[in-house]
Enzyme design. Structure first.
Site: not given
Ligand code: GLA
Length: 385
Positions: A36, A174
């Site tokens: 994360e 994502d």
């Molecule tokens: C959000 C962002 C991702 C990532 C997560 C944390 O979902 O869109 O790019 O950084 O937070 O892991």
């Protein structure tokens, strides 16, 4: 709503409103097993697309404007393709406008279109409904207007839409997971090379459960961008491209030049990136105990070092930790609310659900929501016309 119902809904609504046959795209949300806030540090993540997402019905239009209907909000937006501007933060229209604008930046010639979309991912749950929405539009437009973009190119369009229109300087996790998901698999993704290795996921007697705190922090977006800035500042001081290239020993050399809080944040990223590798090795060895421990460690770092958790998420993970048949749990996604991801003994899923629902209600006076998810295929066309 099931995906099938979702698809029928947008298709019927489209035909009613626009009296033509649409192209239907399904684009999933994602979970993340571990890794994360490592994606924008050029590091490793371990996400998977899920069996929930956005269904989009879309078709070219002869009109002089484009019309987009958000079924769940019952809102229609009509706009001119040649006068696109970001709207205020938090507006769903930014995701659509962002994709269109970023396609235009690439010099892609798209005409007017009509669209209807609807979703079954709870918003603000940290399951990337926004990436699913961006990907559905870029995929649909790419097909309709024969833009010739590869999936790799499409996810960069989606990511730029998020940066420049939604105002979140997100990494690529994502959009990648939503676009490239593979049924029953999680993807060990290297965010520097933007390439992944699929891992078939079978947690044996255990299964994944998501618990949504139903909290969405107002400042989540600002705090997210702030975290990214800290990481970039520390990388610069270290003389490296991104924290992926640093070890704890490197960081310790500049410890005195850093605020303690910034040191802790950078340390979290370095440790979390290492945990992703340990996690993939534990999957290979079918070592569930290690998998579970890594999840708890990840949460501890997110909460105490990176400071992106909140009371409700900490409570959910703490209760999971104290439950013998939950072998791992952590907050998932950007943080400040949304879901925890839990690895729960299959035979105890029902009892844990009831127990955690009651405890949460007793503590916060409102309900949490619980979901079981399947790992599913990425963005795809359901029906073409
Ligand atoms: C959000 C962002 C991702 C990532 C997560 C944390 O979902 O869109 O790019 O950084 O937070 O892991």
């Amino acid at each position: 709503m099931t995906n099938k119902e979702l698809i029928e809904t947008v298709s019927d609504r489209f035909k009613d409103r626009f009296e033509s046959e649409p192209l239907i795209v399904f684009s999933p949300g994602r979970i993340n097993l571990i890794g994360e806030h490592t994606d924008y540090n050029d590091g490793f993540v371990f996400p998977a697309a899920i069996d929930k997402g956005i269904a989009l019905a879309i078709q070219k239009s002869e009109a002089h404007q484009s019309t987009v209907l958000a079924f769940d909000k019952d809102e229609t937006y009509i706009y001119d393709l040649d006068a696109i501007q970001p709207l205020k933060n938090g507006d769903w229209k930014n995701y659509v406008l962002g994709v269109v604008a970023e396609l235009q930046v690439l010099g892609k010639n798209i005409g007017n279109f009509n669209a209807v979309f609807s979703g079954n991912i709870p918003g603000g749950a940290g399951m990337s409904s926004s990436a699913a929405l961006e990907n559905s539009f870029v995929y649909g437009l790419n097909d309709l207007f024969a833009l010739g973009l590869s999936k790799q190119e499409m996810i960069l369009v989606s990511q730029k839409a998020e940066h420049n229109y939604a105002g979140v300087k997100c990494g690529i996790m994502d959009q990648y997971a939503s676009m490239f998901g593979i049924e029953d698999c999680a993807l060990l993704l290297d965010c520097r090379t933007v390439t992944s290795q699929p891992y078939k996921i079978d947690f044996k007697d255990y299964e994944l459960m998501l618990i949504n705190s139903n909290v969405k922090h107002d400042l989540a977006e600002t705090a997210y961008n702030d975290r990214r800035e800290v990481c970039e500042k520390v990388s610069k001081l270290l003389g490296i491209k991104a924290l992926r290239d640093a070890s704890k020993a490197d960081l310790d050399l500049i410890k005195n030049d850093l605020l303690e809080a910034d040191y802790q944040k950078a340390l979290y990223v370095i440790e979390e990136n290492n945990r992703v590798h340990q996690f993939s090795e534990a999957i290979e060895k079918e070592d569930l105990e290690t998998l579970g421990n890594l999840l708890f460690q990840s949460h501890d770092g997110l909460s105490n070092k990176y400071k992106v958790s909140c009371t409700e998420l900490d409570f959910l993970v703490d209760k999971a930790h104290k439950t013998p048949h939950v072998i791992g749990a952590r907050m998932m996604g950007g943080g400040f609310g949304g879901c925890t991801i839990n690895l729960v003994l299959k035979s105890e899923v029902e009892s844990f659900k009831n127990q955690i629902a009651e405890l949460f209600k007793a503590k916060f006076g409102r309900a949490c929501s619980i979901y079981e998810v399947k790992l599913a295929q990425g963005t795809h066309i359901v029906k073409s016309k």
